[in-house]
Design an enzyme around this catalytic site. Structure first.
Site, PDB file in Angstrom:
ATOM      1  N   TYR A 188       0.837  -1.208   0.000  1.00 14.58           N
ATOM      2  CA  TYR A 188       0.000   0.000   0.000  1.00 14.58           C
ATOM      3  C   TYR A 188       0.872   1.258   0.000  1.00 14.58           C
ATOM      4  O   TYR A 188       0.727   2.133  -0.853  1.00 14.58           O
ATOM      5  CB  TYR A 188      -0.892  -0.037   1.236  1.00 14.58           C
ATOM      6  CG  TYR A 188      -1.888   1.094   1.364  1.00 14.58           C
ATOM      7  CD1 TYR A 188      -3.038   1.119   0.567  1.00 14.58           C
ATOM      8  CD2 TYR A 188      -1.707   2.108   2.296  1.00 14.58           C
ATOM      9  CE1 TYR A 188      -3.975   2.153   0.706  1.00 14.58           C
ATOM     10  CE2 TYR A 188      -2.635   3.132   2.442  1.00 14.58           C
ATOM     11  CZ  TYR A 188      -3.769   3.145   1.651  1.00 14.58           C
ATOM     12  OH  TYR A 188      -4.697   4.160   1.793  1.00 14.58           O
ATOM     13  N   GLU A 201       4.144   1.780  -0.628  1.00 13.62           N
ATOM     14  CA  GLU A 201       4.998   1.993  -1.797  1.00 13.62           C
ATOM     15  C   GLU A 201       4.163   2.127  -3.072  1.00 13.62           C
ATOM     16  O   GLU A 201       4.529   2.845  -3.992  1.00 13.62           O
ATOM     17  CB  GLU A 201       6.034   0.878  -1.936  1.00 13.62           C
ATOM     18  CG  GLU A 201       7.082   0.871  -0.820  1.00 13.62           C
ATOM     19  CD  GLU A 201       7.990   2.112  -0.835  1.00 13.62           C
ATOM     20  OE1 GLU A 201       7.997   2.871  -1.814  1.00 13.62           O
ATOM     21  OE2 GLU A 201       8.698   2.316   0.165  1.00 13.62           O
ATOM     22  N   SER A 208     -14.269   1.669  12.935  1.00 10.63           N
ATOM     23  CA  SER A 208     -15.394   0.747  12.715  1.00 10.63           C
ATOM     24  C   SER A 208     -15.259  -0.481  13.614  1.00 10.63           C
ATOM     25  O   SER A 208     -16.258  -0.976  14.156  1.00 10.63           O
ATOM     26  CB  SER A 208     -15.503   0.363  11.242  1.00 10.63           C
ATOM     27  OG  SER A 208     -14.255   0.001  10.722  1.00 10.63           O
ATOM     28  N   TYR A 240      -4.468  -2.955  19.622  1.00  7.57           N
ATOM     29  CA  TYR A 240      -3.202  -3.543  19.177  1.00  7.57           C
ATOM     30  C   TYR A 240      -2.060  -2.781  19.848  1.00  7.57           C
ATOM     31  O   TYR A 240      -2.012  -1.546  19.809  1.00  7.57           O
ATOM     32  CB  TYR A 240      -3.057  -3.466  17.656  1.00  7.57           C
ATOM     33  CG  TYR A 240      -4.202  -4.111  16.875  1.00  7.57           C
ATOM     34  CD1 TYR A 240      -5.016  -5.084  17.470  1.00  7.57           C
ATOM     35  CD2 TYR A 240      -4.452  -3.768  15.552  1.00  7.57           C
ATOM     36  CE1 TYR A 240      -6.060  -5.680  16.759  1.00  7.57           C
ATOM     37  CE2 TYR A 240      -5.489  -4.366  14.835  1.00  7.57           C
ATOM     38  CZ  TYR A 240      -6.293  -5.311  15.445  1.00  7.57           C
ATOM     39  OH  TYR A 240      -7.322  -5.889  14.748  1.00  7.57           O
ATOM     40  N   GLY A 292      -1.743   0.634  23.043  1.00  2.00           N
ATOM     41  CA  GLY A 292      -2.740   1.699  22.830  1.00  2.00           C
ATOM     42  C   GLY A 292      -2.166   3.097  22.909  1.00  2.00           C
ATOM     43  O   GLY A 292      -2.910   4.080  22.897  1.00  2.00           O
ATOM     44  N   THR A 345      -0.684   6.966  18.196  1.00  2.00           N
ATOM     45  CA  THR A 345      -1.697   8.007  17.952  1.00  2.00           C
ATOM     46  C   THR A 345      -2.137   8.022  16.487  1.00  2.00           C
ATOM     47  O   THR A 345      -1.412   7.608  15.594  1.00  2.00           O
ATOM     48  CB  THR A 345      -1.166   9.415  18.308  1.00  2.00           C
ATOM     49  OG1 THR A 345      -0.157   9.800  17.353  1.00  2.00           O
ATOM     50  CG2 THR A 345      -0.614   9.473  19.711  1.00  2.00           C
TER      51      THR A 345
END
Ligand code: NAD
Ligand code: UDP
Length: 326
Positions: free
Chosen positions: A144, A146, A188, A203, A206, A209
């Protein structure tokens, strides 16, 4: 009547853009291969006489002459682009090449959806357009990141070599209604998990940011940018010493992922969900926040929807879907 093409028109952002263009009096064609998009997103537009949907993959050439092309086709959620990494790179590069060739033949203006991911895991904070990024070429996000970086190169060369009028927005995390419930991106995911009473999956710890932009603010910026005369854009970027017109679009409010959990649960107070921690995927950027000075100066634009308001609207959308689909 002006003709607009939206690639990725059945996706989250593409469907909002198609609606806005129809409201603005355009004849709109949406092209989408439905990899992550859905016909449900464009169902409310299907009955409008000025709207056409073509199921097509932009990695193959397509016909048609348009005044304006908005290139949004590309899976944007890490879960989905990582599931089809080769197709993702090809969509970014071969797909965009087809878009640019079509625009070159027809003399169309092009607005390309680039991304904050071209900055990778940034070493400059907040991110300014002149920052060149810190990107892994061989990791799981590279298809994505590159791909989108190469798309920026194609845009710049089609401008320089063939004079195609192409503008680019580097979009920072954008959310809102019409995101797919299984999209996999953080907003979502957290809302769906909170509504269903499932564990909220953070993940890492936390502390990373992101800056969250509501979709309507982005669509405003895209429309303003496309409307500007080329000469005005050229002279603005020449004064800035930037060769190709590229602006960040995002909401500079910066939140940790833990803060996003808190905010989501504050807006869904009856949720029994608990937070669970999962491994941080590799190359996950630690901090992200746009510098939007250029967009402010060029477009007189800045985001208007605060996180709490945008989240409330998005929660409402997903609540209706949970009730409808069980
Ligand atoms: P999305 O996944 O909902 O929409 C992408 C659409 O493109 C989908 O409808 C998908 O089916 C379609 N598509 C994918 N490959 C295609 C192909 N080869 N041919 C035709 N259609 C194809 O994601 P989104 O959030 O709406 O993103 C739209 C664009 O904005 C993408 O280019 C994305 O990279 C960019 N962007 C989005 C964000 C964000 O936070 N939403 C951030 C940065 C950049
Ligand atoms: N994330 C998370 N839980 C999830 C989905 C994502 O903690 O269920 C994190 C992810 O690791 C990243 C951030 O939220 O740090 C934003 O992820 P997203 O996939 O929305 O977009 P990204 O900005 O990483 O492309």
């Amino acid at each position: 009547m002006k003709k607009a093409l939206v690639t990725g028109g059945a996706g989250f952002l593409g469907s909002h853009l198609c609606k806005r263009l129809l409201d603005d009096g355009y004849e709109v064609t949406a092209i989408d291969n439905l990899y992550t998009g859905s016909e449900e997103n464009i169902a409310p537009l299907a009955s409008q006489p000025n709207f056409t949907f073509l199921q097509h993959d932009i990695t193959r050439p397509f016909e048609g002459a348009y005044d304006e092309i908005y290139n949004l086709a590309c899976p944007a959620s890490p879960v989905h682009y990582q599931a089809s990494p080769v197709e993702t790179t090809l969509t970014c590069v071969t797909g965009f090449l087809n878009v640019l060739e079509n625009a070159r033949a027809a003399g169309s203006k092009v607005l390309h959806a680039s991304t904050s991911e071209i900055y990778g895991d940034p070493l400059v904070h907040p991110q300014v357009e002149t920052y060149r990024g810190n990107v892994n070429t061989i990791g799981i996000r590279s298809c994505y990141d590159e791909g989108k970086r190469c798309a920026e190169t194609l845009a710049s060369d089609f401008r320089r070599v063939y004079g195609v009028d192409v503008r680019m927005v580097r979009i920072f995390n954008t959310y809102g209604p019409n995101m797919h419930p299984c999209d996999g991106r953080v907003v979502s995911n957290f809302i769906m998990q909170a509504l269903k009473g499932e564990d909220i999956t953070v993940y890492g710890d936390g502390s990373q940011t992101r800056s969250f932009q509501y979709c309507d603010d982005l669509i405003d910026a895209m429309r303003l940018y496309m409307e500007l005369p080329r000469e005005q854009i050229d002279s603005f970027f020449a004064k800035k010493g930037i060769e190709t017109p590229v602006i960040n679009t995002g909401n500079p409010g910066e939140y940790t992922i833990s803060q996003l959990v808190t905010e989501t649960l504050r807006l869904i107070p009856d949720s029994p969900s608990k937070t669970v921690y999962r491994p941080l995927p590799s190359d996950d950027p630690k901090r992200r926040k746009p510098d939007i000075t250029l967009a402010k100066e060029l477009l007189g634009w800045e985001p208007r929807v605060p996180l709490a308001e945008g989240l409330a609207k998005t929660i409402e959308y997903f609540r209706n879907r949970v009730v409808k689909n069980g």
